[in-house]
Design a protein around this motif. Structure first.
Motif, PDB file in Angstrom:
ATOM      1  N   LEU A  78       0.827  -1.207   0.000  1.00 50.68           N
ATOM      2  CA  LEU A  78       0.000   0.000   0.000  1.00 50.68           C
ATOM      3  C   LEU A  78       0.864   1.259   0.000  1.00 50.68           C
ATOM      4  O   LEU A  78       0.620   2.186  -0.775  1.00 50.68           O
ATOM      5  N   TRP A  92      -7.106   3.403   3.171  1.00 48.09           N
ATOM      6  CA  TRP A  92      -6.879   1.958   3.115  1.00 48.09           C
ATOM      7  C   TRP A  92      -6.123   1.469   4.358  1.00 48.09           C
ATOM      8  O   TRP A  92      -6.400   0.382   4.875  1.00 48.09           O
ATOM      9  N   SER A 103     -10.910  -6.042   4.456  1.00 45.49           N
ATOM     10  CA  SER A 103     -10.369  -4.971   3.613  1.00 45.49           C
ATOM     11  C   SER A 103      -9.144  -5.405   2.823  1.00 45.49           C
ATOM     12  O   SER A 103      -8.934  -4.907   1.712  1.00 45.49           O
ATOM     13  N   TYR A 107      -8.788  -4.856  -1.110  1.00 48.79           N
ATOM     14  CA  TYR A 107      -7.674  -4.112  -1.697  1.00 48.79           C
ATOM     15  C   TYR A 107      -6.996  -4.946  -2.776  1.00 48.79           C
ATOM     16  O   TYR A 107      -6.652  -4.431  -3.843  1.00 48.79           O
TER      17      TYR A 107
END
Length: 161
Positions: A78, A92, A103, A107
């Protein structure tokens, strides 16, 4: 020529096998969480001390370790994602901390699975092309020195020969 270089630098891409590996890693904590809920429910319904006091703690510890490893890896992915703005990265990151089992696979589905693919050798070549050294063979007394950043983000160093 410059637009061609920009198109090679900007995408964030992986091979299909690497994307599949990240997908498997993203699903493991969710699968362990579902197994944990299932074993806990079955242990409570059946009043089984084996399920509640021996199998449940092992699944819980395994889930925590797997989730920690997954968060480290996906947190790194990320933060290194060049196409996301800072506010999206923060969003995020918060989702990873508060609802990680759900999540992280989301993602992966949105940002890793749908990323275009490229050969690994091209990927290494692009990552090493963040700085370009231009050697000037100009033997005049006034030589240009310095650093400038091009529109595509590449830093160009001018070094007299």
């Amino acid at each position: 020529m410059q637009t061609e270089f920009v198109s090679k630098v900007m995408p964030w891409t992986w091979s299909a096998s690497r994307r599949a590996g990240y997908g498997l890693l993203a699903i493991v904590p969710l699968a362990l969480l579902l197994a944990l809920v299932t074993v806990g429910t079955l242990g409570a319904v059946a009043n089984s001390s084996f399920l509640l006091f021996e199998a449940l703690p092992v699944l819980a510890y395994t889930h925590v370790i797997a989730q920690f490893i997954t968060l480290l890896i996906f947190g790194h992915l990320l933060m290194r994602h060049p196409n996301l703005e800072r506010r999206h990265k923060l969003g995020w990151g918060a989702a990873f901390l508060f609802a990680a089992p759900f999540s992280v696979p989301t993602y992966w589905l949105l940002h890793v699975l749908r990323a275009p693919s490229r050969l690994p050798s091209e990927s290494r070549e692009v990552e090493s092309a963040r700085h370009i050294h231009v050697y000037e063979y100009d033997y005049t007394p006034k030589k240009r020195r310095g650093t400038r950043r091009r529109a595509d983000g590449v830093v160009v160093h001018r070094v007299p020969a």
